[in-house]
Design an enzyme around this catalytic site. Structure first.
Site: not given
Ligand code: DX5
Ligand code: ZN
Length: 221
Positions: A8, A35, A37, A66, A68, A137, A175
């Protein structure tokens, strides 16, 4: 069971993005996880189409996006044009999930649904046939560097059973909190794709970190 690593870029040094991504790919990273967001569906605000376009210029690896975000359907065309290969959204964030999964596929992307830790498998049961990926998740979304939630392993096992019942070929991605110490358990429960942010880009040598994750997949728990 395959073991696909998807680092990521949320945890990458964005001032060294090309170098970091190339190191992760050199270590065997198959996808690059992005990611997105919006500061509404999750507290954090990150990046969008411009970063996807930049990554498209950096690597030929599939971009595993991804979202969010609230109303993810608003971004399907733009992200397809920017070069996303996988478009995963949260069913909790929109109303017409099946329509949007179809639209993602019509735009030539793999269609995925992501489930928050408290969201039941019932949210995907009616659309398993429309899915190319299920993202479980294993942390509450919004930030990297969190710890793997142990309850995720049973949910992964039940998700694998659901996909197998439907003879689905969808990827089962996990994830959050995936490290060399935690990856063997979700892999043993039936996951085949692993997002890792901190474990890869928080390491001095991202290539070596990806190799370490891949090696741990082969360990039966
Ligand atoms: C969290 C993200 C993940 C995160 C993973 O909301 O969807 O993809 O970046 O990071 P690590 O591997 O550090 O938990
Ligand atoms: Zn993610």
């Amino acid at each position: 069971m395959s073991c696909r690593i998807a680092p990521s870029v949320l945890s990458a040094d964005l001032d060294r993005l090309r170098e970091q991504v190339e190191q992760a790919v050199a270590g065997g990273a198959e996808w690059i996880h992005v990611d997105v967001m919006d500061g509404h569906f999750v507290p954090n605000l990150t990046f969008g189409a411009p970063l996807i376009r930049a990554l498209r210029r950096i690597t030929d690896r599939p971009l595993d996006v991804h979202l969010m975000v609230q109303h993810p359907e608003r971004y399907i065309t733009e992200y397809a044009d920017a070069g996303a290969a996988v478009f995963t959204f949260h069913p909790e964030a929109t109303v017409h999930v099946q329509r949007h999964l179809s639209a993602v596929r019509e735009h030539g992307m793999l269609a995925g649904l992501a489930l928050n830790p408290a969201s039941p498998l019932a949210l995907i049961e009616e659309v398993v046939g429309d899915l190319d990926l299920v993202l479980v998740m294993s942390v509450n979304p919004g930030y990297g560097g969190q710890s793997y939630l142990p309850a995720s392993t049973d949910k992964i096992r039940r998700t694998r059973a659901l996909l197998d019942r439907h003879r689905s070929r969808a990827a089962l991605e996990v994830d959050g909190g995936i490290t060399a110490d935690t990856i063997a358990e979700p892999w043993g429960a039936g996951a085949d794709t692993f997002v890792a942010g901190t474990a890869v880009f928080g390491a001095n040598d991202p290539a070596q970190a990806v190799r370490a994750l891949s090696r741990r997949c082969a360990v039966r728990v």
